[in-house]
Design a protein around this motif. Structure first.
Motif, PDB file in Angstrom:
ATOM      1  N   VAL A  25      29.821  59.041 -53.212  1.00 58.06           N
ATOM      2  CA  VAL A  25      28.387  59.286 -53.279  1.00 58.06           C
ATOM      3  C   VAL A  25      27.725  57.957 -53.696  1.00 58.06           C
ATOM      4  N   ARG A  26      26.966  57.408 -52.786  1.00 63.68           N
ATOM      5  CA  ARG A  26      26.306  56.125 -53.039  1.00 63.68           C
ATOM      6  C   ARG A  26      24.841  56.376 -53.374  1.00 63.68           C
ATOM      7  N   VAL A  27      24.418  55.940 -54.550  1.00 65.80           N
ATOM      8  CA  VAL A  27      23.059  56.171 -55.035  1.00 65.80           C
ATOM      9  C   VAL A  27      22.403  54.819 -55.294  1.00 65.80           C
ATOM     10  N   VAL A  28      21.204  54.632 -54.726  1.00 72.18           N
ATOM     11  CA  VAL A  28      20.446  53.386 -54.910  1.00 72.18           C
ATOM     12  C   VAL A  28      19.012  53.745 -55.292  1.00 72.18           C
ATOM     13  N   ASP A  29      18.586  53.296 -56.474  1.00 73.73           N
ATOM     14  CA  ASP A  29      17.217  53.496 -56.960  1.00 73.73           C
ATOM     15  C   ASP A  29      16.733  54.926 -56.703  1.00 73.73           C
ATOM     16  N   PRO A  30      17.352  55.911 -57.336  1.00 72.31           N
ATOM     17  CA  PRO A  30      17.010  57.311 -57.038  1.00 72.31           C
ATOM     18  C   PRO A  30      15.630  57.701 -57.566  1.00 72.31           C
ATOM     19  N   THR A  31      14.977  58.573 -56.844  1.00 76.19           N
ATOM     20  CA  THR A  31      13.728  59.170 -57.309  1.00 76.19           C
ATOM     21  C   THR A  31      14.038  60.246 -58.345  1.00 76.19           C
ATOM     22  N   SER A  32      12.999  60.839 -58.923  1.00 77.38           N
ATOM     23  CA  SER A  32      13.207  61.900 -59.913  1.00 77.38           C
ATOM     24  C   SER A  32      13.912  63.091 -59.282  1.00 77.38           C
ATOM     25  N   GLU A  33      13.572  63.430 -58.024  1.00 79.39           N
ATOM     26  CA  GLU A  33      14.240  64.535 -57.347  1.00 79.39           C
ATOM     27  C   GLU A  33      15.712  64.207 -57.090  1.00 79.39           C
ATOM     28  N   GLU A  34      15.978  62.979 -56.697  1.00 80.44           N
ATOM     29  CA  GLU A  34      17.362  62.578 -56.444  1.00 80.44           C
ATOM     30  C   GLU A  34      18.168  62.526 -57.743  1.00 80.44           C
ATOM     31  N   ARG A  35      17.523  62.139 -58.840  1.00 78.67           N
ATOM     32  CA  ARG A  35      18.219  62.146 -60.130  1.00 78.67           C
ATOM     33  C   ARG A  35      18.597  63.580 -60.523  1.00 78.67           C
ATOM     34  N   ALA A  36      17.696  64.519 -60.278  1.00 80.22           N
ATOM     35  CA  ALA A  36      18.012  65.919 -60.570  1.00 80.22           C
ATOM     36  C   ALA A  36      19.162  66.409 -59.704  1.00 80.22           C
ATOM     37  N   LEU A  37      19.157  66.029 -58.433  1.00 80.70           N
ATOM     38  CA  LEU A  37      20.254  66.410 -57.534  1.00 80.70           C
ATOM     39  C   LEU A  37      21.564  65.781 -57.995  1.00 80.70           C
ATOM     40  N   LEU A  38      21.479  64.537 -58.448  1.00 74.46           N
ATOM     41  CA  LEU A  38      22.676  63.833 -58.906  1.00 74.46           C
ATOM     42  C   LEU A  38      23.289  64.510 -60.128  1.00 74.46           C
ATOM     43  N   GLU A  39      22.450  64.996 -61.006  1.00 74.49           N
ATOM     44  CA  GLU A  39      22.944  65.638 -62.229  1.00 74.49           C
ATOM     45  C   GLU A  39      23.377  67.082 -61.987  1.00 74.49           C
ATOM     46  N   ASN A  40      22.601  67.820 -61.185  1.00 75.52           N
ATOM     47  CA  ASN A  40      22.852  69.250 -61.026  1.00 75.52           C
ATOM     48  C   ASN A  40      23.859  69.561 -59.931  1.00 75.52           C
ATOM     49  N   GLU A  41      23.690  68.924 -58.755  1.00 75.50           N
ATOM     50  CA  GLU A  41      24.560  69.254 -57.633  1.00 75.50           C
ATOM     51  C   GLU A  41      25.828  68.405 -57.620  1.00 75.50           C
ATOM     52  N   VAL A  42      25.650  67.086 -57.783  1.00 79.21           N
ATOM     53  CA  VAL A  42      26.836  66.217 -57.780  1.00 79.21           C
ATOM     54  C   VAL A  42      27.625  66.396 -59.067  1.00 79.21           C
ATOM     55  N   GLY A  43      26.914  66.591 -60.195  1.00 77.72           N
ATOM     56  CA  GLY A  43      27.591  66.874 -61.452  1.00 77.72           C
ATOM     57  C   GLY A  43      27.794  65.704 -62.376  1.00 77.72           C
ATOM     58  N   VAL A  44      27.059  64.597 -62.175  1.00 79.75           N
ATOM     59  CA  VAL A  44      27.182  63.434 -63.057  1.00 79.75           C
ATOM     60  C   VAL A  44      26.464  63.731 -64.371  1.00 79.75           C
ATOM     61  N   LEU A  45      27.049  63.327 -65.475  1.00 79.52           N
ATOM     62  CA  LEU A  45      26.438  63.556 -66.778  1.00 79.52           C
ATOM     63  C   LEU A  45      25.079  62.858 -66.876  1.00 79.52           C
ATOM     64  N   PRO A  46      24.076  63.499 -67.453  1.00 82.09           N
ATOM     65  CA  PRO A  46      22.750  62.871 -67.564  1.00 82.09           C
ATOM     66  C   PRO A  46      22.764  61.557 -68.329  1.00 82.09           C
ATOM     67  N   GLU A  47      23.590  61.466 -69.380  1.00 78.74           N
ATOM     68  CA  GLU A  47      23.629  60.205 -70.137  1.00 78.74           C
ATOM     69  C   GLU A  47      24.233  59.077 -69.313  1.00 78.74           C
ATOM     70  N   PHE A  48      25.165  59.405 -68.422  1.00 76.13           N
ATOM     71  CA  PHE A  48      25.711  58.398 -67.522  1.00 76.13           C
ATOM     72  C   PHE A  48      24.647  57.926 -66.523  1.00 76.13           C
ATOM     73  N   VAL A  49      23.830  58.843 -66.054  1.00 76.62           N
ATOM     74  CA  VAL A  49      22.759  58.486 -65.113  1.00 76.62           C
ATOM     75  C   VAL A  49      21.731  57.585 -65.789  1.00 76.62           C
ATOM     76  N   ARG A  50      21.362  57.922 -67.017  1.00 76.75           N
ATOM     77  CA  ARG A  50      20.390  57.106 -67.744  1.00 76.75           C
ATOM     78  C   ARG A  50      20.937  55.696 -67.990  1.00 76.75           C
ATOM     79  N   SER A  51      22.189  55.618 -68.375  1.00 77.37           N
ATOM     80  CA  SER A  51      22.785  54.298 -68.620  1.00 77.37           C
ATOM     81  C   SER A  51      22.882  53.487 -67.334  1.00 77.37           C
TER      82      SER A  51
END
Length: 323
Positions: A25-51
């Protein structure tokens, strides 16, 4: 932007429609909707996304026992351009974070970056051999190898750019060249800091406690370490050379300023002599030889002023203050 890629049976990495086992899963400069998808559907931890989306994060490795996810963040080099020099000469080099998240429970890996970067572009477009999204450890080592090679490429560009700028400085000391040299010196400082952080992360990976290492990965890891050490050595050499060059040009500029001030001081002293002499003759008092026709004209003080100026110039020349 979020896209899904997977290495097929024939060894080609292709884009797919959604999440699959063994995908990237390749993510580049995600929007707020994509960040939600990344955390909820893909399952990445929110703190990992923030970092991962914090541009001030340094290279490190982290592990979460609860969800069995490994978070690796490394710095890759990038070039900053000005609008007037885009695609020609970068004004400064910098580093940006690139994050890799291992998700063995879901059998997938995720890369997160703030900007498009040549590392993921090369892996996605098949420019790097041996890429297989199913082998997460090898994928990470290929990312690190590509980053270390990119450091070497940019360091050679910095060396060429500093040599060209130095040649222009020999011809004429201008602010533009000095600012360019200063920016290159700052770039080397950024590179040195990021390379040392990446080296520390590599040493943790080499221990094999957080990320499992397989027999076929040890040789690749050694190649990455060799490239990183070479980049660190080159960065130190170029930094010392550039720092010495900047100090030398600072001394040259100071010396040139002293020469100019010395010449101006000599000219001021020489030009003050006629003012003193004509000042005497401008006073409303009786001067020597008053009444003598030849000595009472304007020619006499002019000749005296010219002779005094000539004598003063000769004296300064013999003293080495006039060239």
């Amino acid at each position: 932007m979020i896209e899904y890629l997977k290495t097929m049976e024939d060894g080609r990495t292709e884009r797919i429609e959604g999440l699959e086992a063994g995908c990237w899963v390749r993510v580049v400069d995600p929007t707020s909707e994509e960040r939600a998808l990344l955390e909820n559907e893909v399952g990445v931890l929110p703190e990992f996304v923030r970092s991962a989306l914090d541009d001030e994060e340094t290279s490190r490795i982290d592990y979460d026992d609860d969800v069995n996810q490994t978070f690796v963040i490394v710095d890759y080099p990038t070039a900053k351009f000005t609008p007037s020099t885009r695609d020609t000469l970068p004004i400064q080099y910098d580093t940006m974070p690139l994050s890799v998240v291992f998700m063995p429970r879901e059998n997938r890996l995720v890369t997160i970056s703030l900007h498009e970067n040549p590392v993921c572009e090369d892996l996605a477009n098949g420019r790097v051999r041996g890429v297989d999204t199913r082998f997460r450890t090898r994928f990470l080592l290929l990312v690190l190898l590509r980053i270390s090679q990119l450091y070497l490429v940019y360091l050679r560009r910095i060396d060429r750019l500093s040599s060209n700028t130095e040649a222009r400085l020999h011809a004429s000391v201008r602010n533009e060249e000095l600012i360019q040299m200063l920016n290159l010196e700052k770039s080397l400082v950024y590179f040195s800091t990021s390379l040392k952080s990446d080296e520390a992360t590599l040493n943790k990976i080499m221990q094999g406690r957080i990320i499992p290492l397989y027999d076929e990965d040890h040789e690749l890891l050694e190649d990455v370490l060799v490239e990183i050490h070479q980049a660190i050595e080159m960065c130190n050499i170029y930094s010392n050379t550039l720092s010495g060059t900047m100090d030398a040009f600072a001394s040259v500029i100071s010396n040139n300023l002293n020469i100019v001030m010395k010449v101006l001081s000599v000219i001021t002293i020489v030009m003050a002599i006629p003012n003193i002499i004509f000042g005497f003759y401008g006073m409303n008092v009786v001067m020597p030889f008053d009444g003598v026709p030849v000595l009472d004209s304007w020619v006499f003080p002019l000749v005296i002023a010219a002779v005094c100026c000539l004598v003063a110039a000769l004296v300064f020349k013999r003293k080495g203050m006039w060239r």
